[in-house]
Design an enzyme around this catalytic site. Sequence first.
Site, PDB file in Angstrom:
ATOM      1  CB  ALA A  62      -1.186  -0.034   1.038  1.00 54.31           C
ATOM      2  NE  ARG A  64      -1.627   1.366   5.641  1.00 56.16           N
ATOM      3  CZ  ARG A  64      -2.908   0.600   4.938  1.00 56.16           C
ATOM      4  NH1 ARG A  64      -3.131   1.473   3.872  1.00 56.16           N
ATOM      5  NH2 ARG A  64      -3.088  -0.541   5.200  1.00 56.16           N
ATOM      6  CE1 TYR A  65       1.919   0.152   6.714  1.00 55.43           C
ATOM      7  CE2 TYR A  65       0.786  -1.283   5.290  1.00 55.43           C
ATOM      8  CZ  TYR A  65       0.830  -1.066   6.091  1.00 55.43           C
ATOM      9  OH  TYR A  65      -0.140  -1.357   6.894  1.00 55.43           O
ATOM     10  CB  THR A  66       5.713   2.389  -0.722  1.00 56.56           C
ATOM     11  OG1 THR A  66       4.486   2.634  -1.612  1.00 56.56           O
ATOM     12  CG2 THR A  66       5.673   0.564  -1.326  1.00 56.56           C
TER      13      THR A  66
END
Length: 771
Positions: A62, A64-66
């Site tokens: 997602a 928000r994680y990258t």
Amino acid sequence: MSSGSAHKKAARVVGETLGKWHPHGDLSVYDALARMVQDFSLRYPLIDGQGNWGSTEDEPAAMRYTECRLAKTAEAMLEDLEKDTVDWMDNFDGTLKEPLVLPSKFPNLLVNGSSGIAVGMATNIPPHNLGEIVDALIVLIDNPQAELIDLYNPETGPVRGPDFPTGGILYGADGVADAYRTGRGLIRIRAKAKFEEAGHDRARIVITEIPYMVSKASLVESIALLVKSKKIEGVTDLRDESDRDGMRIVLELKRDAVEDVVLNQLYHHTQMETTFGVINLALLDGQPRVLPLKDSMQAFIDHRVSIVRRRTEFDLKKARERLHIVEGLITAVDHLDDVIRLIRRARDADEAQAGLMNRYLLSENQAKAILAMTLRQLTGLEIEKLRQEKTDLNHKIENLESILASRERVLDILKAEFREIKEKFGDGRRTTVELQAYDMQIEDLIPEEDNVVTITNTGYIKRLPVSVYRKQRRGGKGVTGMDTKEEDYVVDLFVASTHDFILFFSSKGKVFKRKAFKLPAAGRYARGKPVVNLLERLDSDEKVEAMIPTRDFPQDRFLLFVTKRGRIKRTGFVEFQNIRESGIRAIKLNEGDELIDVQIARGNEEVILASAGGYANRFPIDEVRPMGRPAAGVAGMRVRTGDEVVSMALSTNSEAELLTVLSSGYGKRTTTSEYRKTRRGSKGVRTTSAKYAKGRVVAVKVVQPEEHLLVTTKAGVVIRCAVADISVKGRAARGVRLQRLGDGDEVVAVARVIEEEEQDRALNAEPPVEP
């Protein structure tokens, strides 16, 4: 957010893109962002990512994680954007400006490719190697009249074909040439695989690269399903050993599996071979156009020429503006004391500015620059710097003006920049070009092996591996080769490779051609299928009397025909190369006559014709002159009343052994020299004793001791025995028992199996040396 800045959350980038530039769904923006990060999607990624951005089998994490930032390649696409090199347009709400195109230093559309669809049109451009594209651009700059061959050559370049980020094999050059010539074409891409030894006489197939845009997980799953359903045979284990060092999909094979055949089956049934449909559609001057390779490159060169000129004009404008200011500053320095007094006496800055403009004929910008001077700029060193700057600016302006005045200078700049880009980002090819590729035929999926082909008197045909028939001693009972009806029995059988052509000669003198692997494969006890289903134009009262396996049709060979009434004809083999699906006429037959045998001849043989009543006629083949395909032939043997010709043998040695097999199951070997030479058209001499024969002659064949025989009976029982086990007897002898027959059974067909060198075929190898 440059390549040297810190990574930013992908969610932040997506949010700013949606809010400022393109109000689409966040997933579509994030998918586009992820694609620019993935080195398996783009040949030269434009975004430097941090985190899980996916793989050939997994989706990215997602947003928000990258995290992400620009890659150096993207900076090369944005370079000089601030120098008014391209036109700008309003964003969706008119609050910001965005460029219509980017002043890219390399043709990203060709280098990274593109795929998209719109109303009534689509584009699908494959990626290419940056170094090859740069070399081709330079060739086109040096020679605007260059042809496609000067830009594309799969062997020497500069462009050798598309270069996909996942590697693989570019299979065949025709589709690539079409795509480069017209802007449209079909390109075949294959996975790269190798064979490894696995021990214990086993092998394995290792897949190290897969075609572009193919999911590895889906590929492995599809292979597993095909193996499970036995559509792909010979695989015992499948596992994915891929790691950070690269891809490795391993298929363990059975001991008797043919590696090439299994690999061809994988190419045929899975996405290990895919087709990339090239549609080189792009917007050129606001209009969608399908562009050949040369036109695409020329359009980019024209674009870069425009960028360089606009950049030069921008730099020239800035240089002239700076020179104007520097000249004003130098004027102030030359009259420093007067300038200082004028400024001190002025009541405010506006009065000082007006005074400077009036006294020294300065522009407003020059006056403002003088008023903005600091005290340190009044030192002797700083004054010298101003004078040097003026000199440098004059040189720069002169150089920029010469660039604008000369297209050659602009093109030289382009070539220098292209070489710099190649030096900075160029790398080797990943996709291998297979020049000797050919269209894979269906026989590539079929293992090449010797098969026994049988046909019954009622027209049932089948094939099965020759290994099914085990060796037996002479006199054995044999194995059942076909579960026949009482009125259905085998009348002919022979051994052929699955990749051979089979020529079918009918009783009415017609010939048909089919591939051996297209014959119905059946088990040992199966009857097979009606040959009329294979040869659709066969008449209801017509039977297949002879079948010849062959690979090619050499001009120095002949086909020798013999009929039931003893007619014989010799015709060049090459005349049977082109045979229609519906068949062609092979020999003209007289009323009531039938074709009974056809064999391949070299032209130096002796012919032995045998009749069912026990007579044989031996004569040189040169007594039969070559004739055309429609001819009826000449007299080969005069048969007695109630008798008929049943077999033909060819020999090149008078000491060769002639095998005679009777319907009663007896057989013998006799040297051909015992049959005195007669002439074509004679009645012949005795080949077996009428008193002891107890059966009619079924076949005569020239044999060698190292050969093996397949003897088939009316009941479908087949025995395999060595020729060496059959005794050598005189011409009139009955012979020895080859096979014990059941009640009412009789021998109906005999075929040879040459085991050395896996059956040397008469067309592809010299015949065995006869004793």
